[in-house]
Every structure is written in structure tokens, then in C-alpha cells.
Write an enzyme that holds these catalytic residues in place. Structure first.
Site, PDB file in Angstrom:
ATOM      1  N   ASP A   1       0.842  -1.192   0.000  1.00 41.05           N
ATOM      2  CA  ASP A   1       0.000   0.000   0.000  1.00 41.05           C
ATOM      3  C   ASP A   1       0.882   1.248   0.000  1.00 41.05           C
ATOM      4  O   ASP A   1       1.463   1.604   1.029  1.00 41.05           O
ATOM      5  CB  ASP A   1      -0.903  -0.031   1.237  1.00 41.05           C
ATOM      6  CG  ASP A   1      -1.831   1.152   1.328  1.00 41.05           C
ATOM      7  OD1 ASP A   1      -1.777   2.045   0.459  1.00 41.05           O
ATOM      8  OD2 ASP A   1      -2.637   1.203   2.294  1.00 41.05           O
TER       9      ASP A   1
ATOM     10  N   TYR B   1     -12.062  12.538  -6.243  1.00 38.63           N
ATOM     11  CA  TYR B   1     -11.057  11.938  -7.116  1.00 38.63           C
ATOM     12  C   TYR B   1     -10.412  13.007  -8.006  1.00 38.63           C
ATOM     13  O   TYR B   1      -9.182  13.119  -8.093  1.00 38.63           O
ATOM     14  CB  TYR B   1     -11.738  10.865  -7.959  1.00 38.63           C
ATOM     15  CG  TYR B   1     -10.898  10.173  -8.994  1.00 38.63           C
ATOM     16  CD1 TYR B   1      -9.920   9.249  -8.629  1.00 38.63           C
ATOM     17  CD2 TYR B   1     -11.117  10.387 -10.351  1.00 38.63           C
ATOM     18  CE1 TYR B   1      -9.174   8.573  -9.588  1.00 38.63           C
ATOM     19  CE2 TYR B   1     -10.378   9.718 -11.318  1.00 38.63           C
ATOM     20  CZ  TYR B   1      -9.406   8.816 -10.929  1.00 38.63           C
ATOM     21  OH  TYR B   1      -8.673   8.149 -11.889  1.00 38.63           O
TER      22      TYR B   1
END
Length: 254
Positions: A70, A168
Site C-alpha cells: 500500500d 477523485y
């Protein structure tokens, strides 16, 4: 007359790290760079994707290694860069492709329904992870007088849409601002910084939309993305920096 043709966009021996490259557009970028001679570090949030991708690429004869994890976590970013150095050497090319959190696109919601943490998730992946990885590699690029930093973004930063992409698009826009300024800071040290802005790609079920809205009548593919990135990271692109290249098939909606 020298009849031996020089291969364009040759990056033989360069070391590249491509985030979010276990499948899809990221995997297309890895394959393109490896085809041009690079040694490529494959990263993805999902370890199984990395394992499958690396196995397939090695079977094709490419020099790749696995570095899952991650990238929103600082310690993971450090581990990924350490893996790259141990396996192949210093990173010459950083392609920041990871940009879709695991729950997206199923988690799309309008701004009125978003919480602060919904913006933080996007900022962590689409801005802070890029800043963190760049910080780990850019000084070495400057010292060696060669470096290529690429941001893969989305045309959602350019065109407003009503499908719940405000968080986003905000994060993507921030990364583009960073990219432009960094390009000026490191340009005279042999390091270029560019972005590729993607339109409707052949994932997330956008094929039908692309047929109706693009000049070429089809969605983009991993091979399309890999070809553009192959140019941007090569010696031939040394005068191309601080730019956002729209790869959208001539979209009529943007």
C-alpha cells in the site's frame, strides 16, 4: 552510410518503478517499458496480482521483480524503493499509475454525500503517495543527471462530470499542479516530469461510452498507455517536461 538503425525509445538497463501495475493500464506500462529494455519493479495493493503479473512477465523473458504494498503508507514506500535498489539498482523512472482506491468505482458519491475522509483517501493515494515516492528518488535522479517522473491521471480533472468524482478529480488536479512546478525545479538536472491524462479506457465498463464519444470509436487500452509512457521516459523526450498529454481517443465530451 551506417545501415544499423537505432531503436527509438531505447531504455536498455534503466530501472523503472510502476505503481498499481498488477493488471490493466499499469501492467500495460510495465510490459511496454520492459519491451524497450528496462528492468521494472511491479507494485500493486493486492499481492496476488503482483505475483501473477511477475510470473507471466518473467515467462516472456522480461526482467521484473515484485514489490507489493500500500503506497499510501510511508514505510511501505521505503520498502518498495529498497527492493528496487536491492534487485536492480537506483530508480531512473517512476511511473505513478496507482490512483483507484480498492473500493472505487463502487464507492462513487456526489459531493453532498461525501465526508472529509472520502477526500483524504483520494489525497493519500493520488497526491501524498506521489509526493512521498518522488521524494525518495528525485535527488538520486538529479545526481545522475537522468530521471523520468510520470503521473498517470484522468480527464476528470479537466471536465466536470455529474457521476460523483469530485474528490477523485480534486486529488488528480493537485498532483498535476505539483508536477508542473517540480518540472521547473529539476529540469536543468536532466529530470523530466510529465503526466498522461486518460479518457475512457477499456475497464470499468466504459467501452460503450467510448464508442459514442471518441473520434476513433473505441476505448483506450493498456497498450495505448504503454506506448505514450515509453516515449516520455526515453532520451528522445528530454525536451518534453511539465506537460499533461491527453490520451482520450479524441473524446467529444472533453
Amino acid at each position: 552510410m551506417n545501415t544499423k538503425a537505432k531503436r527509438l525509445f531505447d531504455i536498455e538497463g534503466r530501472v523503472a518503478l510502476v505503481t498499481g501495475s498488477g493488471r490493466g493500464m499499469g501492467l500495460g506500462i510495465v510490459r511496454a517499458l520492459a519491451t524497450q529494455g528496462a528492468k521494472v519493479v511491479v507494485n500493486d495493493y493486492f499481492p496476488e496480482r503482483v505475483e501473477q503479473a511477475v510470473a507471466a512477465l518473467r515467462a516472456e523473458g522480461f526482467e521484473v521483480c515484485a514489490a507489493p504494498g500500500d503506497i499510501t503508507k510511508a514505510e511501505v514506500r521505503e520498502q518498495i524503493v529498497a527492493t528496487a535498489r536491492r534487485e536492480f539498482g537506483e530508480i531512473d523512472i517512476l511511473v505513478n499509475n496507482a490512483g483507484v482506491p480498492p473500493a472505487m468505482p463502487d464507492s462513487l458519491r456526489k459531493f453532498k454525500d461525501l465526508k472529509d475522509e472520502d477526500f483524504e483517501i483520494q489525497l493519500d493515494l493520488n497526491l501524498r503517495a506521489i509526493l512521498g515516492l518522488t521524494r525518495l528518488v528525485v535527488d538520486g535522479m538529479c545526481e545522475r543527471s537522468f530521471g523520468r517522473i510520470i503521473v498517470i491521471t484522468s480527464e476528470s480533472w479537466r471536465q466536470g462530470m455529474g457521476m460523483g468524482l469530485s474528490n477523485y478529480a480534486a486529488a488528480k488536479s493537485a498532483a498535476l499542479g505539483f508536477m508542473r512546478h517540480l518540472a521547473h525545479e529539476v529540469g536543468r538536472r536532466g529530470v523530466t516530469v510529465n503526466a498522461v491524462s486518460l479518457g475512457c479506457m477499456n475497464n470499468f465498463g466504459y467501452d460503450e461510452i467510448a464508442k459514442a464519444t471518441t473520434a476513433v470509436g473505441r476505448a483506450g487500452t493498456p497498450e495505448d498507455v504503454g506506448a505514450v509512457v515509453s516515449y516520455l521516459v526515453a532520451n528522445e523526450a528530454s525536451w518534453m517536461t511539465g506537460q499533461t498529454l491527453a490520451l482520450n481517443g479524441g473524446s467529444s465530451t472533453i
